[in-house]
Design a protein around this motif. Structure first.
Motif, PDB file in Angstrom:
ATOM      1  N   MET A 135       0.841  -1.198   0.000  1.00  0.00           N
ATOM      2  CA  MET A 135       0.000   0.000   0.000  1.00  0.00           C
ATOM      3  C   MET A 135       0.882   1.257   0.000  1.00  0.00           C
ATOM      4  SD  MET A 135      -2.964   1.100   2.696  1.00  0.00           S
ATOM      5  CE  MET A 135      -3.847   2.647   2.500  1.00  0.00           C
ATOM      6  N   THR A 136       0.605   2.180  -0.894  1.00  0.00           N
ATOM      7  CA  THR A 136       1.402   3.400  -1.007  1.00  0.00           C
ATOM      8  C   THR A 136       1.082   4.358   0.138  1.00  0.00           C
ATOM      9  OG1 THR A 136       1.436   3.213  -3.409  1.00  0.00           O
ATOM     10  CG2 THR A 136       1.989   5.352  -2.468  1.00  0.00           C
ATOM     11  N   SER A 137       2.129   4.873   0.758  1.00  0.00           N
ATOM     12  CA  SER A 137       1.938   5.858   1.810  1.00  0.00           C
ATOM     13  C   SER A 137       1.543   7.194   1.190  1.00  0.00           C
ATOM     14  CB  SER A 137       3.221   6.024   2.624  1.00  0.00           C
ATOM     15  OG  SER A 137       3.142   7.163   3.452  1.00  0.00           O
ATOM     16  N   ILE A 138       0.592   7.877   1.821  1.00  0.00           N
ATOM     17  CA  ILE A 138       0.180   9.175   1.293  1.00  0.00           C
ATOM     18  C   ILE A 138       1.341  10.152   1.301  1.00  0.00           C
ATOM     19  CG2 ILE A 138      -0.617  10.096   3.516  1.00  0.00           C
ATOM     20  CD1 ILE A 138      -2.941  11.379   1.968  1.00  0.00           C
ATOM     21  N   ALA A 139       2.290   9.974   2.213  1.00  0.00           N
ATOM     22  CA  ALA A 139       3.449  10.861   2.268  1.00  0.00           C
ATOM     23  C   ALA A 139       4.385  10.675   1.073  1.00  0.00           C
ATOM     24  CB  ALA A 139       4.227  10.629   3.564  1.00  0.00           C
ATOM     25  N   ASP A 140       4.223   9.547   0.377  1.00  0.00           N
ATOM     26  CA  ASP A 140       5.100   9.256  -0.762  1.00  0.00           C
ATOM     27  C   ASP A 140       4.486   9.664  -2.098  1.00  0.00           C
ATOM     28  OD1 ASP A 140       7.062   8.173   0.868  1.00  0.00           O
ATOM     29  OD2 ASP A 140       6.119   6.179   0.837  1.00  0.00           O
ATOM     30  N   LEU A 141       3.266  10.193  -2.077  1.00  0.00           N
ATOM     31  CA  LEU A 141       2.624  10.616  -3.316  1.00  0.00           C
ATOM     32  C   LEU A 141       3.273  11.903  -3.810  1.00  0.00           C
ATOM     33  CD1 LEU A 141      -1.126   9.979  -2.470  1.00  0.00           C
ATOM     34  CD2 LEU A 141       0.377   8.576  -3.899  1.00  0.00           C
ATOM     35  N   ARG A 142       3.823  11.871  -5.015  1.00  0.00           N
ATOM     36  CA  ARG A 142       4.499  13.037  -5.578  1.00  0.00           C
ATOM     37  C   ARG A 142       4.241  13.115  -7.066  1.00  0.00           C
ATOM     38  NH1 ARG A 142       7.877  11.312  -1.532  1.00  0.00           N
ATOM     39  NH2 ARG A 142       8.600  12.934  -0.087  1.00  0.00           N
ATOM     40  N   LYS A 143       4.346  14.337  -7.581  1.00  0.00           N
ATOM     41  CA  LYS A 143       4.182  14.561  -9.015  1.00  0.00           C
ATOM     42  C   LYS A 143       5.168  15.628  -9.451  1.00  0.00           C
ATOM     43  CE  LYS A 143       0.900  16.321 -12.464  1.00  0.00           C
ATOM     44  NZ  LYS A 143      -0.461  16.851 -12.693  1.00  0.00           N
ATOM     45  N   SER A 144       5.746  15.441 -10.611  1.00  0.00           N
ATOM     46  CA  SER A 144       6.632  16.465 -11.171  1.00  0.00           C
ATOM     47  C   SER A 144       5.823  17.349 -12.109  1.00  0.00           C
ATOM     48  CB  SER A 144       7.788  15.821 -11.938  1.00  0.00           C
ATOM     49  OG  SER A 144       8.642  16.811 -12.484  1.00  0.00           O
ATOM     50  N   TYR A 145       5.851  18.648 -11.855  1.00  0.00           N
ATOM     51  CA  TYR A 145       5.071  19.598 -12.657  1.00  0.00           C
ATOM     52  C   TYR A 145       5.941  20.121 -13.796  1.00  0.00           C
ATOM     53  CZ  TYR A 145       2.139  19.509  -8.488  1.00  0.00           C
ATOM     54  OH  TYR A 145       1.358  19.109  -7.442  1.00  0.00           O
ATOM     55  N   GLU A 146       5.543  19.834 -15.023  1.00  0.00           N
ATOM     56  CA  GLU A 146       6.428  20.141 -16.151  1.00  0.00           C
ATOM     57  C   GLU A 146       5.702  20.656 -17.387  1.00  0.00           C
ATOM     58  OE1 GLU A 146       8.655  16.609 -16.874  1.00  0.00           O
ATOM     59  OE2 GLU A 146       9.662  16.629 -14.920  1.00  0.00           O
ATOM     60  N   ARG A 147       4.430  21.025 -17.284  1.00  0.00           N
ATOM     61  CA  ARG A 147       3.652  21.338 -18.471  1.00  0.00           C
ATOM     62  C   ARG A 147       3.847  22.752 -18.990  1.00  0.00           C
ATOM     63  NH1 ARG A 147      -2.248  18.965 -19.076  1.00  0.00           N
ATOM     64  NH2 ARG A 147      -1.704  19.836 -21.087  1.00  0.00           N
ATOM     65  N   HIS A 148       3.937  23.742 -18.078  1.00  0.00           N
ATOM     66  CA  HIS A 148       3.988  25.137 -18.506  1.00  0.00           C
ATOM     67  C   HIS A 148       4.944  25.921 -17.625  1.00  0.00           C
ATOM     68  CE1 HIS A 148       0.425  24.425 -21.025  1.00  0.00           C
ATOM     69  NE2 HIS A 148      -0.128  23.848 -19.973  1.00  0.00           N
ATOM     70  N   GLU A 149       5.103  27.194 -17.957  1.00  0.00           N
ATOM     71  CA  GLU A 149       5.829  28.123 -17.108  1.00  0.00           C
ATOM     72  C   GLU A 149       5.075  29.443 -17.079  1.00  0.00           C
ATOM     73  OE1 GLU A 149       9.041  30.292 -20.025  1.00  0.00           O
ATOM     74  OE2 GLU A 149       9.595  28.323 -19.224  1.00  0.00           O
ATOM     75  N   LEU A 150       5.399  30.283 -16.100  1.00  0.00           N
ATOM     76  CA  LEU A 150       4.756  31.586 -15.972  1.00  0.00           C
ATOM     77  C   LEU A 150       5.845  32.615 -15.687  1.00  0.00           C
ATOM     78  CD1 LEU A 150       2.179  33.319 -15.784  1.00  0.00           C
ATOM     79  CD2 LEU A 150       2.126  32.798 -13.333  1.00  0.00           C
ATOM     80  N   SER A 151       6.142  33.432 -16.661  1.00  0.00           N
ATOM     81  CA  SER A 151       7.188  34.436 -16.501  1.00  0.00           C
ATOM     82  C   SER A 151       6.583  35.835 -16.509  1.00  0.00           C
ATOM     83  CB  SER A 151       8.209  34.324 -17.639  1.00  0.00           C
ATOM     84  OG  SER A 151       7.632  34.717 -18.871  1.00  0.00           O
ATOM     85  N   GLU A 152       7.327  36.786 -15.983  1.00  0.00           N
ATOM     86  CA  GLU A 152       6.880  38.166 -15.988  1.00  0.00           C
ATOM     87  C   GLU A 152       6.708  38.677 -17.419  1.00  0.00           C
ATOM     88  OE1 GLU A 152       9.115  37.548 -12.122  1.00  0.00           O
ATOM     89  OE2 GLU A 152       9.158  36.815 -14.175  1.00  0.00           O
ATOM     90  N   ASP A 153       7.607  38.309 -18.302  1.00  0.00           N
ATOM     91  CA  ASP A 153       7.553  38.798 -19.681  1.00  0.00           C
ATOM     92  C   ASP A 153       6.361  38.241 -20.451  1.00  0.00           C
ATOM     93  OD1 ASP A 153       9.853  40.253 -19.260  1.00  0.00           O
ATOM     94  OD2 ASP A 153      11.183  38.692 -20.063  1.00  0.00           O
ATOM     95  N   ALA A 154       5.974  36.998 -20.140  1.00  0.00           N
ATOM     96  CA  ALA A 154       4.901  36.351 -20.898  1.00  0.00           C
ATOM     97  C   ALA A 154       3.525  36.550 -20.268  1.00  0.00           C
ATOM     98  CB  ALA A 154       5.189  34.858 -21.036  1.00  0.00           C
ATOM     99  N   SER A 155       3.467  37.120 -19.079  1.00  0.00           N
ATOM    100  CA  SER A 155       2.180  37.313 -18.407  1.00  0.00           C
ATOM    101  C   SER A 155       1.638  38.713 -18.686  1.00  0.00           C
ATOM    102  CB  SER A 155       2.329  37.107 -16.895  1.00  0.00           C
ATOM    103  OG  SER A 155       3.236  38.051 -16.356  1.00  0.00           O
ATOM    104  N   HIS A 156       0.340  38.878 -18.490  1.00  0.00           N
ATOM    105  CA  HIS A 156      -0.300  40.178 -18.709  1.00  0.00           C
ATOM    106  C   HIS A 156      -0.017  41.118 -17.540  1.00  0.00           C
ATOM    107  CE1 HIS A 156      -2.614  39.012 -22.267  1.00  0.00           C
ATOM    108  NE2 HIS A 156      -2.828  37.858 -21.670  1.00  0.00           N
ATOM    109  N   ARG A 184       7.096  38.668  -8.190  1.00  0.00           N
ATOM    110  CA  ARG A 184       7.317  37.218  -8.103  1.00  0.00           C
ATOM    111  C   ARG A 184       7.516  36.830  -6.646  1.00  0.00           C
ATOM    112  NH1 ARG A 184       8.882  32.697 -11.125  1.00  0.00           N
ATOM    113  NH2 ARG A 184       8.519  33.928 -13.010  1.00  0.00           N
ATOM    114  N   LEU A 185       6.827  35.755  -6.237  1.00  0.00           N
ATOM    115  CA  LEU A 185       6.977  35.215  -4.895  1.00  0.00           C
ATOM    116  C   LEU A 185       7.759  33.913  -4.936  1.00  0.00           C
ATOM    117  CD1 LEU A 185       3.338  35.661  -3.495  1.00  0.00           C
ATOM    118  CD2 LEU A 185       5.255  37.272  -3.371  1.00  0.00           C
ATOM    119  N   ALA A 186       8.559  33.666  -3.935  1.00  0.00           N
ATOM    120  CA  ALA A 186       9.255  32.379  -3.825  1.00  0.00           C
ATOM    121  C   ALA A 186       8.223  31.276  -3.574  1.00  0.00           C
ATOM    122  CB  ALA A 186      10.275  32.423  -2.703  1.00  0.00           C
ATOM    123  N   PRO A 187       8.435  30.109  -4.146  1.00  0.00           N
ATOM    124  CA  PRO A 187       7.476  29.028  -3.951  1.00  0.00           C
ATOM    125  C   PRO A 187       7.621  28.378  -2.582  1.00  0.00           C
ATOM    126  CG  PRO A 187       9.273  28.274  -5.307  1.00  0.00           C
ATOM    127  CD  PRO A 187       9.490  29.756  -5.099  1.00  0.00           C
TER     128      PRO A 187
END
Length: 212
Positions: free
Chosen positions: A1-22, A209-212
């Motif tokens: 059984m997988t521990s809930i603490a071990d559930l992880r996902k790598s986020y890699e679909r997009h980015e959000l930059s100051e130059d590309a945002s409104h 920009r805020l630190a994550p």
């Protein structure tokens, strides 16, 4: 059984930059909402509303956004519900949209006011008949003895109003006037992108920009 603490996902679909945002957060929100709709993510119009009661305890619930423009974000509900009562006593709230498939979150904070009677009337009469009857049938947030109460109420109001139920006096819209926006985009290694918008002294918006 997988521990809930071990559930992880790598986020890699997009980015959000100051130059590309409104520079205007409403335009950024409009872009992201339409991208969520066009991507056919489940319930792209669903948002969490957080309010605080007189006991200073926060509460949340999920509602559906029904409109937005430069005046703010609009949803409709029973004014006698828990959120309605809490907003009557403390007219500030926070909203959150979470589009999981796009790895995006939008947070909006601000003051809340009721929309005009005309706006509430117009939206109410655009709803399906069953939804209009339901607004009368459900004493939202109140304790009831069983589902039969709702069924009985719905039948009674359907017979009373037939095809033309008026808008209940206790039902209408709220508008949150944004004072703070935050756009979160998931990124690899938990180094996410976070852009915050707050009012500047020239009537525009300060983007930081805020630190994550």
């Amino acid at each position: 059984m997988t521990s809930i603490a071990d559930l992880r996902k790598s986020y890699e679909r997009h980015e959000l930059s100051e130059d590309a945002s409104h520079a205007n957060p409403l335009k950024q929100f409009d872009q992201w909402l339409h991208e969520a709709i066009n991507s056919e993510v489940p319930e792209p119009n669903a948002m969490t509303v957080a309010t605080v009661g007189s006991d200073l305890r926060p509460s949340t619930r999920v509602v559906l956004i029904k409109g937005y423009d430069e005046r703010g974000i609009v949803w409709y509900t029973n004014y006698e519900s828990r959120k309605g009562r809490e907003l009557a006593g403390n007219p500030f709230a926070a909203l959150q949209f979470h589009w999981v498939e796009l790895e995006r979150v939008v947070r909006i904070e601000g003051r809340v006011e009721r929309v005009s009677e005309a706006e509430s009337d117009a939206y109410f009469h655009s709803r399906p008949l069953d939804s209009r009857i339901g607004a009368w049938a459900s004493p939202q947030s109140q304790v009831i003895t069983g589902r039969g109460v709702l069924v009985t109420n719905a039948a009674r109001y359907a017979a009373q109003f037939m095809l033309q139920p008026p808008r209940p006096p206790h039902w209408g819209g709220f508008r949150l006037i944004p004072e703070r926006w935050e756009f979160w985009q998931g990124r690899p290694s938990r180094l996410h992108d976070r852009l915050r918008y707050t009012p500047d002294t020239q009537g525009g918006w300060l983007r930081e920009r805020l630190a994550p």
